[in-house]
Enzyme design. Structure first.
Site, PDB file in Angstrom:
ATOM      1  N   HIS A 101      -1.181   2.671  -6.054  1.00  0.00           N
ATOM      2  CA  HIS A 101      -2.134   3.110  -5.031  1.00  0.00           C
ATOM      3  C   HIS A 101      -1.897   4.576  -4.692  1.00  0.00           C
ATOM      4  O   HIS A 101      -0.841   4.947  -4.182  1.00  0.00           O
ATOM      5  CB  HIS A 101      -1.963   2.261  -3.770  1.00  0.00           C
ATOM      6  N   GLY A 102      -2.874   5.423  -4.974  1.00  0.00           N
ATOM      7  CA  GLY A 102      -2.788   6.831  -4.598  1.00  0.00           C
ATOM      8  C   GLY A 102      -3.115   7.019  -3.131  1.00  0.00           C
ATOM      9  O   GLY A 102      -3.319   6.061  -2.380  1.00  0.00           O
TER      10      GLY A 102
END
Length: 301
Positions: A101-102
């Protein structure tokens, strides 16, 4: 025939102009959800025009869904030169896609759009409860099968033959991971138990340069303290840089009845770290990621 062609060109110019305008507003206001809200507004117009009801699995929604998919795919192609590699690793049947997850999940949205365009498959998604509090996007979430996701509901979606995407790191990983791309999963293994209960493979996924596109101020201790105390999404982010995005899908981790949830979670984590180590230079560098837009030699790395 000619007038219809001119009308189509005019509509495309209008769409491109609106996306460009939205980008400017996002940069000025820091509101990274403006595009999502705008796409949701388009779906509301589509719903009103064709007098549609809430049966989002109906084929009557296909054109509206495809409209948003094409816009997202176009945006990803133009702004980030988006590429998807390893799509052949996604099985024809059900599977649990697990990804890093950025600061924002914009790469995951690009993946959903490209997958649908290339394979005609809709991937359901698990999102944090914060997502459902963003005003104006409920219709968009419903149409694309986004849910908060209890374990039983996730298992049932997979047993029905669908793909399901989840990021075990969630909000914590989004806010407090950095340009070193560390996975912040803690002891989370519920996603692995879902895969075991549904008897489906886990498909690991990682996007190159994701942290160079958007970053957070999670290293500032006051934001970290405030989040830990309130659990509110109070960590600012910045960016929107047009860096090169490449999403890599790894080999599936097959269902094994003899593997525990903890062991499977560790296998999934190791698989994503392997994708990261192979495709991502760390620490990440924004200038280097921008220059990769023009580097054709890395395409098949």
């Amino acid at each position: 025939m000619l007038s219809r062609s001119k009308s189509s060109i005019s509509e495309q110019k209008l769409v491109n102009y609106m996306i460009y305008l939205t980008d400017i507003l996002e940069e000025l206001t820091g509101l990274e959800h403006l595009k999502t809200i705008w796409f949701s507004l388009l779906l509301h117009v589509y719903k009103r025009k064709y007098l549609l009801n809430g049966d989002y699995s109906s084929k009557l929604w296909d054109n509206g869904r495809q409209m948003v998919i094409c816009l997202w795919d176009l945006y990803g192609k133009l702004w980030h030169g988006y590429e998807l590699h390893g799509v052949e690793n996604i099985p024809e049947g059900p599977g649990l896609i697990v990804y890093y997850h950025g600061a924002t999940p914009i790469d995951y949205l690009y993946f959903l759009a490209r997958l649908c365009n290339q394979k005609g498959r809709l991937c359901h998604s698990v999102a944090d409860h914060f997502t459902f509090k963003i005003p104006g996007i409920k219709l968009l979430l419903d149409i694309f099968g986004v849910m908060h996701g209890g374990r039983e509901e996730c298992v049932q979606i997979l047993k029905n033959g669908h793909l399901l995407g989840v990021s075990p790191g969630g909000v914590r990983e989004a806010f407090f991971s950095d340009e070193n791309y560390n996975l912040l999963w803690g002891n989370r293994k519920g996603f692995a138990q879902v895969a075991i209960d549904a008897k489906v493979p886990i498909i690991p996924m990682f996007t190159q340069n994701l942290r160079e596109g958007y970053r957070t101020l999670g290293k500032i201790w006051s934001f970290r303290w405030l989040y830990e105390y309130t659990r509110l999404p109070v960590v600012p982010l910045y960016g929107g840089f047009p860096v090169k995005f490449r999403t890599y899908i790894g080999d599936p981790i097959p269902y094994d009845p003899n593997v525990t949830a903890a062991e499977l979670a560790e296998k999934a984590k190791t698989a994503i770290q392997s994708l990261r180590d192979r495709h991502q230079k760390t620490p990440g560098n924004i200038l280097r990621a921008l220059l990769e837009r023009f580097d054709k030699h890395q395409k098949d790395d």
